[in-house]
Design a protein around this motif. Structure first.
Motif, PDB file in Angstrom:
ATOM      1  N   VAL A  69       0.854  -1.190   0.000  1.00  0.00           N
ATOM      2  CA  VAL A  69       0.000   0.000   0.000  1.00  0.00           C
ATOM      3  C   VAL A  69       0.890   1.240   0.000  1.00  0.00           C
ATOM      4  O   VAL A  69       2.058   1.196   0.394  1.00  0.00           O
ATOM      5  N   VAL A  86      -5.666   4.889   3.733  1.00  0.00           N
ATOM      6  CA  VAL A  86      -4.880   3.672   3.873  1.00  0.00           C
ATOM      7  C   VAL A  86      -5.735   2.489   4.316  1.00  0.00           C
ATOM      8  O   VAL A  86      -5.443   1.338   3.962  1.00  0.00           O
ATOM      9  N   THR A  87      -6.799   2.725   5.082  1.00  0.00           N
ATOM     10  CA  THR A  87      -7.677   1.611   5.451  1.00  0.00           C
ATOM     11  C   THR A  87      -8.303   0.980   4.207  1.00  0.00           C
ATOM     12  O   THR A  87      -8.386  -0.246   4.092  1.00  0.00           O
ATOM     13  N   GLN A  89      -7.054   1.316   1.147  1.00  0.00           N
ATOM     14  CA  GLN A  89      -5.935   0.731   0.418  1.00  0.00           C
ATOM     15  C   GLN A  89      -5.683  -0.704   0.886  1.00  0.00           C
ATOM     16  O   GLN A  89      -5.472  -1.617   0.077  1.00  0.00           O
ATOM     17  N   ALA A  90      -5.691  -0.895   2.208  1.00  0.00           N
ATOM     18  CA  ALA A  90      -5.422  -2.211   2.776  1.00  0.00           C
ATOM     19  C   ALA A  90      -6.499  -3.222   2.368  1.00  0.00           C
ATOM     20  O   ALA A  90      -6.197  -4.377   2.059  1.00  0.00           O
ATOM     21  N   ALA A  93      -5.846  -4.192  -1.106  1.00  0.00           N
ATOM     22  CA  ALA A  93      -4.688  -5.082  -1.147  1.00  0.00           C
ATOM     23  C   ALA A  93      -5.055  -6.501  -0.733  1.00  0.00           C
ATOM     24  O   ALA A  93      -4.587  -7.483  -1.330  1.00  0.00           O
ATOM     25  N   ASP A 121       4.525   0.838   4.396  1.00  0.00           N
ATOM     26  CA  ASP A 121       3.537   0.059   5.144  1.00  0.00           C
ATOM     27  C   ASP A 121       3.420   0.496   6.598  1.00  0.00           C
ATOM     28  O   ASP A 121       2.500   0.074   7.296  1.00  0.00           O
ATOM     29  N   TRP A 141       1.078  -2.152   7.798  1.00  0.00           N
ATOM     30  CA  TRP A 141      -0.102  -2.583   7.047  1.00  0.00           C
ATOM     31  C   TRP A 141       0.173  -3.890   6.307  1.00  0.00           C
ATOM     32  O   TRP A 141      -0.744  -4.696   6.118  1.00  0.00           O
ATOM     33  N   ALA A 142       1.405  -4.110   5.903  1.00  0.00           N
ATOM     34  CA  ALA A 142       1.741  -5.355   5.206  1.00  0.00           C
ATOM     35  C   ALA A 142       1.482  -6.558   6.096  1.00  0.00           C
ATOM     36  O   ALA A 142       0.949  -7.581   5.643  1.00  0.00           O
ATOM     37  N   VAL A 145      -2.366  -7.028   6.342  1.00  0.00           N
ATOM     38  CA  VAL A 145      -2.930  -7.575   5.096  1.00  0.00           C
ATOM     39  C   VAL A 145      -2.653  -9.071   5.016  1.00  0.00           C
ATOM     40  O   VAL A 145      -3.549  -9.877   4.732  1.00  0.00           O
TER      41      VAL A 145
END
Length: 243
Positions: A69, A86-87, A89-90, A93, A121, A141-142, A145
Motif C-alpha cells: 500500500v 490507507v484503510t 488501500q489495505a 490489497a 507500510d 499494514w503489510a 494484510v
C-alpha cells in the motif's frame, strides 16, 4: 520437480500520480495498480502453460516484500497524493492479493507465501527499526494484510495447498529449491551515497554481502524498494542478488 519464485513488491496501492506531474511519461492510481497486477498474473499463467509441456513446476513461492500500500501518514504531504485512505488501500490489497493466490492455486500444486513489511507500510510518520513500524516489525499494514489473508484461507479450508509465513522481523529467510534465500524490503540500510547510474548499487551490494556473512551463507538475496528490476551475481561469486 521444479519451484518458481515470484517477487511481489512496491504495488503502492493508493498512490495517485497524474500524467502532467510526470511530464506526460506515466500516470498511476489504485485502478491502474490493480490492472497491472491482474496483467502480471495473465503473463505468469501464459508462461506456465507453455513451460508445463516440458517441466513439472509443482511449487510457486511468492515473496511479498512490502510497500503493498502507499499509506497516508508516512509524511504530511502524502495525504494529497493518494486516491483513497490507507484503510481502504489495505482492503483493496487484501482483495487483490487473495485473488492472486487463488489463481495460483489453479495452476500450482503448492503455493507458498512469505511476507515482510516496507517503509510505506508503516503506520506512523516516524520510522522505527529498519524503517518499519514505530512500535515493532509487525506494526505495518503489510503484516495486517497478510494476517487477514491467512485467516481467510484458513476459515475457507483452502490452506491445504497454500502456506503462509508472515515474518515478525524486517527480513525473512527460507529454502527455495534447495537454495538458501534471504529477503527484505530494502529500506533497512542507508543508500544516500555510492550511487551509480542514479541507483545506489554499492550500498545494495554491500547489504547483500552482509546478509551472507550474518547468516553463514546465502544463495539468493532478494530486495524490493528500489523500483528497479535486476539480477546480479553476489560479490562472493556464489549465488545471485535479485531486485
Amino acid at each position: 520437480h521444479h519451484s518458481w519464485l515470484l517477487v511481489l513488491s512496491d504495488w503502492h496501492i493508493g498512490q495517485s500520480t497524474d500524467m502532467p506531474s510526470t511530464g506526460g511519461i506515466f500516470e498511476q492510481s489504485s485502478e491502474i495498480a490493480e490492472a497491472q497486477i491482474r496483467q502480471l498474473w495473465e503473463r505468469l499463467a501464459l508462461i506456465h502453460a507453455i513451460t508445463a509441456r516440458s517441466i513439472n513446476v509443482e511449487e510457486l513461492v511468492i515473496l511479498c516484500l512490502g510497500d503493498i500500500v502507499e499509506g497516508d501518514g508516512m509524511r504530511r504531504s502524502q495525504a494529497r497524493k493518494i486516491d483513497e485512505l490507507v484503510t481502504t488501500q489495505a482492503l483493496r490489497a487484501v482483495d487483490i492479493l487473495a485473488w492472486f493466490i487463488l489463481q495460483a492455486q489453479t495452476r500450482f500444486k503448492h503455493v507458498r507465501v512469505e511476507t515482510v513489511g516496507g517503509n510505506h507500510d508503516r503506520v506512523s510518520e516516524k520510522p522505527g527499526d529498519a524503517g518499519l513500524g514505530e512500535y515493532g516489525y509487525t506494526d505495518t499494514w503489510a503484516f495486517l494484510v497478510a494476517a487477514f489473508i491467512e485467516k481467510m484461507f484458513m476459515f475457507a479450508h483452502k490452506a491445504g495447498r497454500v502456506t503462509f509465513k508472515n515474518n515478525e522481523s524486517f527480513y525473512g529467510k527460507t529454502l527455495i529449491a534447495g537454495l538458501r534465500t534471504v529477503y527484505e524490503h530494502g529500506c533497512s540500510f542507508r543508500t544516500g551515497s555510492g550511487a551509480y547510474g542514479g541507483i545506489s548499487w554499492y550500498p545494495i551490494v554491500n547489504a547483500a554481502r552482509n546478509y551472507q556473512d550474518m547468516l553463514d551463507g546465502a544463495d539468493l538475496v532478494v530486495f524490493g524498494h528500489f523500483h528497479t528490476g535486476a539480477v546480479l551475481p553476489l560479490s562472493s561469486g556464489d549465488g545471485w542478488h535479485i531486485m
